[in-house]
Design a protein around this motif. Structure first.
Motif, mmCIF file in Angstrom:
data_model
loop_
_atom_site.group_PDB
_atom_site.id
_atom_site.type_symbol
_atom_site.label_atom_id
_atom_site.label_comp_id
_atom_site.label_asym_id
_atom_site.label_seq_id
_atom_site.Cartn_x
_atom_site.Cartn_y
_atom_site.Cartn_z
ATOM 1 N N ILE A 284 0.822 -1.215 0.000
ATOM 2 C CA ILE A 284 0.000 0.000 0.000
ATOM 3 C C ILE A 284 0.855 1.265 0.000
ATOM 4 O O ILE A 284 0.337 2.352 -0.228
ATOM 5 C CB ILE A 284 -0.973 0.016 1.202
ATOM 6 C CG1 ILE A 284 -0.213 -0.008 2.528
ATOM 7 C CG2 ILE A 284 -1.931 -1.157 1.120
ATOM 8 C CD1 ILE A 284 -1.114 0.166 3.749
ATOM 9 N N HIS A 285 2.150 1.133 0.280
ATOM 10 C CA HIS A 285 3.063 2.273 0.209
ATOM 11 C C HIS A 285 4.216 1.921 -0.734
ATOM 12 O O HIS A 285 4.646 0.758 -0.792
ATOM 13 C CB HIS A 285 3.624 2.625 1.589
ATOM 14 C CG HIS A 285 2.573 2.920 2.615
ATOM 15 N ND1 HIS A 285 1.608 3.887 2.447
ATOM 16 C CD2 HIS A 285 2.327 2.364 3.832
ATOM 17 C CE1 HIS A 285 0.819 3.921 3.501
ATOM 18 N NE2 HIS A 285 1.228 2.999 4.359
ATOM 19 N N ASN B 210 -5.892 -3.423 6.981
ATOM 20 C CA ASN B 210 -5.786 -2.404 5.934
ATOM 21 C C ASN B 210 -4.573 -2.609 5.042
ATOM 22 O O ASN B 210 -4.531 -2.119 3.917
ATOM 23 C CB ASN B 210 -5.755 -1.001 6.544
ATOM 24 C CG ASN B 210 -4.533 -0.767 7.416
ATOM 25 O OD1 ASN B 210 -4.289 -1.515 8.361
ATOM 26 N ND2 ASN B 210 -3.766 0.273 7.131
ATOM 27 N N ARG C 297 -4.970 -4.798 1.479
ATOM 28 C CA ARG C 297 -5.917 -4.353 0.449
ATOM 29 C C ARG C 297 -5.226 -4.234 -0.904
ATOM 30 O O ARG C 297 -4.013 -4.018 -1.005
ATOM 31 C CB ARG C 297 -6.538 -3.016 0.849
ATOM 32 C CG ARG C 297 -5.592 -1.826 0.843
ATOM 33 C CD ARG C 297 -6.319 -0.542 1.224
ATOM 34 N NE ARG C 297 -5.471 0.639 1.085
ATOM 35 C CZ ARG C 297 -4.803 1.204 2.077
ATOM 36 N NH1 ARG C 297 -4.875 0.682 3.298
ATOM 37 N NH2 ARG C 297 -4.063 2.286 1.853
ATOM 38 N N HIS D 241 -5.736 1.356 -3.821
ATOM 39 C CA HIS D 241 -4.758 2.320 -3.320
ATOM 40 C C HIS D 241 -5.203 2.892 -1.980
ATOM 41 O O HIS D 241 -4.404 3.054 -1.057
ATOM 42 C CB HIS D 241 -4.570 3.447 -4.336
ATOM 43 C CG HIS D 241 -3.633 4.521 -3.873
ATOM 44 N ND1 HIS D 241 -2.290 4.279 -3.617
ATOM 45 C CD2 HIS D 241 -3.842 5.837 -3.581
ATOM 46 C CE1 HIS D 241 -1.721 5.399 -3.200
ATOM 47 N NE2 HIS D 241 -2.640 6.356 -3.170
ATOM 48 N N LYS D 242 -6.500 3.208 -1.868
ATOM 49 C CA LYS D 242 -7.058 3.710 -0.622
ATOM 50 C C LYS D 242 -8.086 2.718 -0.091
ATOM 51 O O LYS D 242 -8.657 1.938 -0.845
ATOM 52 C CB LYS D 242 -7.720 5.075 -0.846
ATOM 53 C CG LYS D 242 -6.741 6.193 -1.184
ATOM 54 C CD LYS D 242 -7.466 7.529 -1.307
ATOM 55 C CE LYS D 242 -6.482 8.663 -1.593
ATOM 56 N NZ LYS D 242 -7.169 9.982 -1.700
ATOM 57 N N SER D 243 -8.299 2.771 1.226
ATOM 58 C CA SER D 243 -9.282 1.868 1.830
ATOM 59 C C SER D 243 -10.664 2.137 1.250
ATOM 60 O O SER D 243 -11.057 3.295 1.045
ATOM 61 C CB SER D 243 -9.325 2.060 3.350
ATOM 62 O OG SER D 243 -8.101 1.645 3.926
ATOM 63 N N VAL D 244 -11.390 1.056 0.972
ATOM 64 C CA VAL D 244 -12.752 1.169 0.467
ATOM 65 C C VAL D 244 -13.701 0.598 1.520
ATOM 66 O O VAL D 244 -13.283 -0.107 2.443
ATOM 67 C CB VAL D 244 -12.918 0.421 -0.871
ATOM 68 C CG1 VAL D 244 -12.033 1.027 -1.931
ATOM 69 C CG2 VAL D 244 -12.604 -1.073 -0.703
ATOM 70 N N ARG E 277 -15.173 -4.238 0.993
ATOM 71 C CA ARG E 277 -13.871 -4.074 1.654
ATOM 72 C C ARG E 277 -13.155 -5.409 1.863
ATOM 73 O O ARG E 277 -11.958 -5.532 1.592
ATOM 74 C CB ARG E 277 -14.084 -3.375 2.995
ATOM 75 C CG ARG E 277 -12.799 -3.081 3.767
ATOM 76 C CD ARG E 277 -13.143 -2.510 5.130
ATOM 77 N NE ARG E 277 -11.971 -2.188 5.922
ATOM 78 C CZ ARG E 277 -11.414 -0.988 5.996
ATOM 79 N NH1 ARG E 277 -11.915 0.010 5.292
ATOM 80 N NH2 ARG E 277 -10.356 -0.767 6.751
ATOM 81 N N ASP F 273 -8.200 0.034 12.211
ATOM 82 C CA ASP F 273 -7.691 1.174 11.449
ATOM 83 C C ASP F 273 -8.718 2.293 11.340
ATOM 84 O O ASP F 273 -8.391 3.390 10.865
ATOM 85 C CB ASP F 273 -7.245 0.734 10.056
ATOM 86 C CG ASP F 273 -8.359 0.057 9.265
ATOM 87 O OD1 ASP F 273 -8.953 -0.900 9.789
ATOM 88 O OD2 ASP F 273 -8.638 0.480 8.136
ATOM 89 N N HIS G 36 -8.453 6.591 14.936
ATOM 90 C CA HIS G 36 -7.324 7.446 14.591
ATOM 91 C C HIS G 36 -6.706 8.067 15.844
ATOM 92 O O HIS G 36 -7.377 8.344 16.832
ATOM 93 C CB HIS G 36 -7.770 8.548 13.629
ATOM 94 C CG HIS G 36 -8.381 8.018 12.367
ATOM 95 N ND1 HIS G 36 -7.650 7.340 11.418
ATOM 96 C CD2 HIS G 36 -9.664 8.034 11.909
ATOM 97 C CE1 HIS G 36 -8.438 6.979 10.417
ATOM 98 N NE2 HIS G 36 -9.674 7.381 10.702
#
Length: 353
Positions: free
Chosen positions: A141-142, A186, A189, A192-195, A199, A249, A252
């Protein structure tokens, strides 16, 4: 010296002697007061020692067999398989790679069996529950992970089936029943971004655990059940008490003075309110994500197999002095959690750093 001078000297000497006498008088009065206090305390102690007391005869009924029952709950939290943590980048506070991960998984599996077996007496163990709360893989993811991981995510999905099946088959031999309950994290996945829509199905962990379930069936393992949640949360009843599994996740914060407790408190409140409205009240929330071992009323956070990493070092988070850990506890029908026994798996010498 004149007569007047002599008189003044005598008066000065007399004043000094009077002050000395006054001081000594005060010291004597204080000492007498302290002596009186000591005597009173001695008399009180002697009375407490000599006065008759009635001692009730308390006895336990003899134990016949192993009449109490319990379940071992061993959390699988934030393994981050195939991530690489270089010890020289974090002042040698930890190291991690695929070889170290496999050693830690083996050590974890052994302790899941031996700690309850060797340290829990007087309880018939009915089985083992494994809440898998996500981030089994570190994923891509990164950009830095994609560049530094030992394997690409599909390779990871295939390779780590072997060690995980080995652990589950060990448990199947040692426990009468084994249940693995899984939610996704998370890091696994594909987006690119969490959905939020779809999910679970966008995450390789859902596929991994689904394949593990089929592999175990093919290998004839009868007493291991694998439940893979299609939701981001999963209700798991243990002796009639609802344990809500979630990755965490959604919560926060956690880097301030209050640490993880601020986001945990807010998250527990919100989840609990939702669960009550759904008529599925939550006794315990079991989660991961923040890489800490926490056991407080209503909340259990499972730690991390990976241990301390560059991100934690960069935000000045404190490492666990015991190394990489995983939550484990024993729960009973009558009293819920009766024994907390976290598993620590770091071994610098064996891991070669």
């Amino acid at each position: 010296m004149s007569l007047a001078d002599e008189l003044r000297d005598e008066e000065a000497d007399s004043a000094i002697e009077e002050r000395k006498s006054a001081i000594l008088a005060r010291v004597i009065r204080d000492l007498r007061r302290e002596l009186g206090d000591v005597r009173e305390r001695m008399e009180l102690a002697q009375q407490a020692r000599d006065l008759p007391v009635t001692v009730p005869d308390w006895r336990l009924r003899p134990r016949h067999g192993r009449g109490n029952h319990g379940l071992v709950v061993a959390q699988c939290a934030d393994w981050h398989l195939d991530e690489v943590v270089r010890p020289d980048e974090i002042m040698y506070l930890n190291a991690y790679n695929a070889e170290i991960a496999e050693k830690r998984i083996k050590k974890w599996a052994e302790k899941v069996v031996t700690l309850p077996r060797d340290y829990v007496n007087g309880i018939t163990i009915d089985g083992l529950v494994i809440p898998s709360t996500g981030d089994l893989f570190t994923g891509e993811i990164h950009a830095e992970l994609k560049e530094s991981n030992e394997r690409r995510i599909i390779e990871s999905l295939v390779y780590w089936q072997g060690p995980v099946i080995a652990a589950l088959e060990l448990f199947a031999r040692e426990y009468p029943e084994v249940e693995v309950d899984c939610v996704v994290g998370n890091h696994g996945r594909l987006a690119h971004k969490s959905v939020y829509k779809g999910r679970a199905f966008d995450n390789v962990e859902w596929l991994f655990w689904s394949v593990i379930r089929e592999r175990l069936a093919d290998r004839g393992v009868k007493n291991v059940t694998v439940n893979v949640s299609p939701s981001m949360d999963l209700n798991v009843p243990i002796y009639g008490r609802n344990h809500l599994l979630t990755h965490g996740d959604q919560f926060h914060g956690g880097s301030g003075i209050s640490g993880a407790y601020a986001p945990l408190s807010l998250g527990y409140h919100r989840k609990g309110k939702r669960q009550d409205i759904a008529s599925l009240p939550m006794q315990t929330m079991v989660l991961g994500h923040l890489h800490q071992l926490i056991n407080i009323p209503g909340v259990i956070m499972g730690g991390t197999l990976k241990g301390y990493d560059e991100f934690a070092f960069g935000i000045n988070a404190a490492p666990d002095p015991n190394g990489a850990g995983q939550a484990m506890w024993v729960t009973s029908p009558e009293r819920a959690q009766v024994m907390w026994m976290p598993i620590y798996v770091t071994d610098r010498k064996a891991e070669g750093w």
